[in-house]
Design an enzyme around this catalytic site. Structure first.
Site, mmCIF file in Angstrom:
data_model
loop_
_atom_site.group_PDB
_atom_site.id
_atom_site.type_symbol
_atom_site.label_atom_id
_atom_site.label_comp_id
_atom_site.label_asym_id
_atom_site.label_seq_id
_atom_site.Cartn_x
_atom_site.Cartn_y
_atom_site.Cartn_z
ATOM 1 N N GLU A 90 5.764 -10.573 -7.486
ATOM 2 C CA GLU A 90 5.341 -10.675 -6.095
ATOM 3 C C GLU A 90 3.889 -10.283 -5.903
ATOM 4 O O GLU A 90 3.325 -9.501 -6.670
ATOM 5 C CB GLU A 90 6.251 -9.842 -5.201
ATOM 6 C CG GLU A 90 6.259 -8.388 -5.536
ATOM 7 C CD GLU A 90 7.255 -7.611 -4.681
ATOM 8 O OE1 GLU A 90 8.468 -7.914 -4.783
ATOM 9 O OE2 GLU A 90 6.818 -6.747 -3.933
ATOM 10 N N CYS A 103 -2.937 -7.980 -3.302
ATOM 11 C CA CYS A 103 -2.384 -6.985 -4.226
ATOM 12 C C CYS A 103 -1.657 -7.729 -5.348
ATOM 13 O O CYS A 103 -0.664 -8.414 -5.109
ATOM 14 C CB CYS A 103 -1.440 -6.070 -3.459
ATOM 15 S SG CYS A 103 -0.691 -4.819 -4.490
ATOM 16 N N CYS A 110 8.139 -2.743 -15.190
ATOM 17 C CA CYS A 110 7.186 -1.691 -15.565
ATOM 18 C C CYS A 110 7.921 -0.638 -16.364
ATOM 19 O O CYS A 110 9.078 -0.328 -16.077
ATOM 20 C CB CYS A 110 6.604 -1.079 -14.289
ATOM 21 S SG CYS A 110 5.373 0.203 -14.593
ATOM 22 N N CYS A 114 8.273 5.734 -12.797
ATOM 23 C CA CYS A 114 8.038 6.698 -11.710
ATOM 24 C C CYS A 114 9.252 6.685 -10.766
ATOM 25 O O CYS A 114 9.723 5.618 -10.384
ATOM 26 C CB CYS A 114 6.770 6.344 -10.940
ATOM 27 S SG CYS A 114 5.298 6.331 -11.978
ATOM 28 N N CYS A 117 9.231 4.775 -7.276
ATOM 29 C CA CYS A 117 8.659 3.426 -7.248
ATOM 30 C C CYS A 117 9.721 2.358 -7.486
ATOM 31 O O CYS A 117 10.500 2.459 -8.434
ATOM 32 C CB CYS A 117 7.570 3.320 -8.316
ATOM 33 S SG CYS A 117 6.809 1.700 -8.416
ATOM 34 N N SER A 192 -5.492 0.234 -10.240
ATOM 35 C CA SER A 192 -4.795 1.508 -10.059
ATOM 36 C C SER A 192 -3.976 1.808 -11.308
ATOM 37 O O SER A 192 -3.241 0.950 -11.793
ATOM 38 C CB SER A 192 -3.878 1.385 -8.838
ATOM 39 O OG SER A 192 -3.145 2.561 -8.660
ATOM 40 N N SER A 215 -3.156 7.239 -9.768
ATOM 41 C CA SER A 215 -1.961 7.685 -9.047
ATOM 42 C C SER A 215 -1.649 9.105 -9.483
ATOM 43 O O SER A 215 -0.924 9.324 -10.449
ATOM 44 C CB SER A 215 -0.782 6.760 -9.359
ATOM 45 O OG SER A 215 -1.057 5.474 -8.877
ATOM 46 N N ASN A 291 7.042 4.597 1.030
ATOM 47 C CA ASN A 291 7.993 3.540 1.414
ATOM 48 C C ASN A 291 9.325 3.876 0.786
ATOM 49 O O ASN A 291 9.422 3.950 -0.441
ATOM 50 C CB ASN A 291 7.544 2.183 0.854
ATOM 51 C CG ASN A 291 6.426 1.589 1.681
ATOM 52 O OD1 ASN A 291 6.476 1.574 2.908
ATOM 53 N ND2 ASN A 291 5.410 1.105 1.005
ATOM 54 N N CYS A 333 6.003 -1.846 -3.257
ATOM 55 C CA CYS A 333 5.756 -2.693 -4.424
ATOM 56 C C CYS A 333 7.057 -2.961 -5.144
ATOM 57 O O CYS A 333 7.775 -2.045 -5.487
ATOM 58 C CB CYS A 333 4.850 -1.993 -5.436
ATOM 59 S SG CYS A 333 3.379 -1.325 -4.742
HETATM 60 N N1 SAH Z 1 1.083 1.344 -12.130
HETATM 61 C C1 SAH Z 1 -0.069 1.490 -11.292
HETATM 62 C C2 SAH Z 1 -0.212 0.456 -10.196
HETATM 63 C C3 SAH Z 1 1.000 -0.015 -9.453
HETATM 64 S S1 SAH Z 1 1.647 0.938 -8.145
HETATM 65 C C4 SAH Z 1 -0.138 2.883 -10.742
HETATM 66 O O1 SAH Z 1 0.769 3.666 -10.984
HETATM 67 O O2 SAH Z 1 -1.124 3.222 -10.110
HETATM 68 C C5 SAH Z 1 0.432 1.044 -6.901
HETATM 69 C C6 SAH Z 1 0.519 2.328 -6.101
HETATM 70 O O3 SAH Z 1 1.688 2.349 -5.262
HETATM 71 C C7 SAH Z 1 0.590 3.551 -6.994
HETATM 72 O O4 SAH Z 1 -0.233 4.570 -6.491
HETATM 73 C C8 SAH Z 1 2.061 3.908 -6.861
HETATM 74 O O5 SAH Z 1 2.297 5.228 -7.230
HETATM 75 C C9 SAH Z 1 2.334 3.603 -5.409
HETATM 76 N N2 SAH Z 1 3.742 3.528 -5.058
HETATM 77 C C10 SAH Z 1 4.787 3.285 -5.871
HETATM 78 N N3 SAH Z 1 5.949 3.358 -5.195
HETATM 79 C C11 SAH Z 1 5.645 3.651 -3.921
HETATM 80 C C12 SAH Z 1 6.416 3.869 -2.747
HETATM 81 N N4 SAH Z 1 7.738 3.773 -2.774
HETATM 82 N N5 SAH Z 1 5.758 4.188 -1.611
HETATM 83 C C13 SAH Z 1 4.409 4.259 -1.589
HETATM 84 N N6 SAH Z 1 3.626 4.060 -2.659
HETATM 85 C C14 SAH Z 1 4.220 3.767 -3.829
#
Ligand code: SAH
Length: 348
Positions: A90, A103, A110, A114, A117, A192, A215, A291, A333
């Protein structure tokens, strides 16, 4: 066969030279692909028939299928693309005060895992090729063109860890940055990462002035490791020393992303620890509303967020609160992808 949208200028130049042709042909094909936006070799009007034939023998001209488009009331639009192998990715278009930002997804799934996420809930299936990232931007640029608009900014913050697909992501950036092509300015591009330390060092030698966001999200190793498994491999001190080196070498300002999770990392004590970490780096702290993706995690209230924010500001940290986009669609995301996959499984 190589994919035509995976080639950057130097690849085209090498190719034409290897065929005994002039280097400037590279500019012609780049203009044909990204300015006049030819949909086939036939449509590239500034190249002669013989060259077009040669190109069509050597390269494929693939595209992505648009499976679903979701538009939120604030203009945020999510595109669910289907790849040639049937996987979904997406891409999100965000309407900003300063332009149109896309984006981009860098991997199918992935491996970083995390806990907060949506993307981390499915393992990495494969890396995206440069053309699959280029097309995410190009197809949205085509969509905007109907309204006489164009993509002005790109953030590599979709599904995936871009530094886990480093070479392809940098090639993608070189392609969209080309002045004769989409010409997205380096300062309008942000990558990022969750903190893959060796790649932060490597990225310090990358010549373009691309922005880097880290992050961070948690101010202590104990908390960060509990939510971000990568922290066990590359703890905060190592990430920060890589950032210091990166800043020393490039002078490019860094951004630290910090998702505010209620009762987890949003107290004044947490803010104090965060300040200690980022104080000596000329960095921004981007406070991100969470989110919801998990039952046991909640978003910090506005009052608490404002307190945290004020505390950073009082301590001379450049903090901002990220504006939310597309809250009435599957905004986090990877959410649209995961939800579509679930729907498909249920139907089967
Ligand atoms: N893997 C990379 C980029 C993808 S995520 C990274 O970790 O930076 C892009 C951003 O969205 C990151 O800062 C991630 O931690 C954040 N993110 C992931 N899940 C989220 C959520 N549920 N709510 C808000 N931000 C989130």
């Amino acid at each position: 066969m190589r994919e035509i949208y995976s080639l950057e200028r130097s690849d085209f130049e090498d190719y034409f030279v290897s065929k005994g042709l002039q280097k400037y042909r590279a500019t012609q094909i780049i203009e044909g692909l990204y300015r006049t936006k030819a949909k086939s070799f036939e449509e590239i009007t500034n190249l002669n028939k013989d060259i077009k034939k040669m190109l069509s023998d050597d390269f494929s001209f693939s595209t992505l299928e648009i499976e679903k488009v979701q538009k939120a009331s604030d203009g945020t639009t999510k595109f669910l693309y289907r790849l040639a192998d049937g996987n979904f990715i997406e891409t999100v278009l965000m309407v900003q005060s300063y332009g149109y930002s896309v984006c981009v997804t860098s991997q199918v799934g992935c491996n970083m895992g995390c806990k907060f996420c949506a993307s981390g809930m499915t393992k990495r299936i494969r890396n995206l090729e440069p053309f699959e990232m280029v097309l995410q931007v190009l197809l949205i640029d085509n969509y905007l063109e109907q309204m006489e608009k164009r993509v002005s900014h790109v953030v590599v913050m979709g599904i995936g860890e871009p530094f886990d697909n480093y070479d392809n992501v940098l090639k993608f950036i070189n392609i969209i940055n080309d002045a004769k092509g989409l010409a997205i300015g380096a300062r309008h591009i942000t990558i990022s990462t969750c903190g893959l330390v060796p790649k932060i060092f490597e990225f310090a030698s990358y010549p373009l002035q691309v922005n880097l966001a880290i992050s961070l999200h948690f101010p202590s190793n104990e908390k960060r490791s509990a939510y971000m498994p990568i922290n066990k491999k590359y703890p905060i001190e190592e990430v920060i020393s890589a950032c210091k080196e990166y800043y020393k070498k490039t002078n490019r300002r860094l951004t630290f992303e910090y998702i505010l999770l209620e009762g987890v990392n949003d107290s004044i004590e947490d803010a104090k620890e965060l300040i200690k970490i980022v104080r000596h780096l000329n960095a921004y702290v981007n406070l991100i509303p969470y989110n919801k993706t998990k039952e046991d995690l909640a978003r910090t209230s506005i009052e608490r967020r404002d307190k945290f924010f004020e505390y950073l500001i009082q301590n001379h940290i450049n903090a901002i609160v990220r504006k939310e986009h597309g809250t009435d669609i599957d905004a986090a995301c990877g959410q649209l992808r995961v939800n579509t996959m679930k729907e498909k499984e249920e139907k089967e």
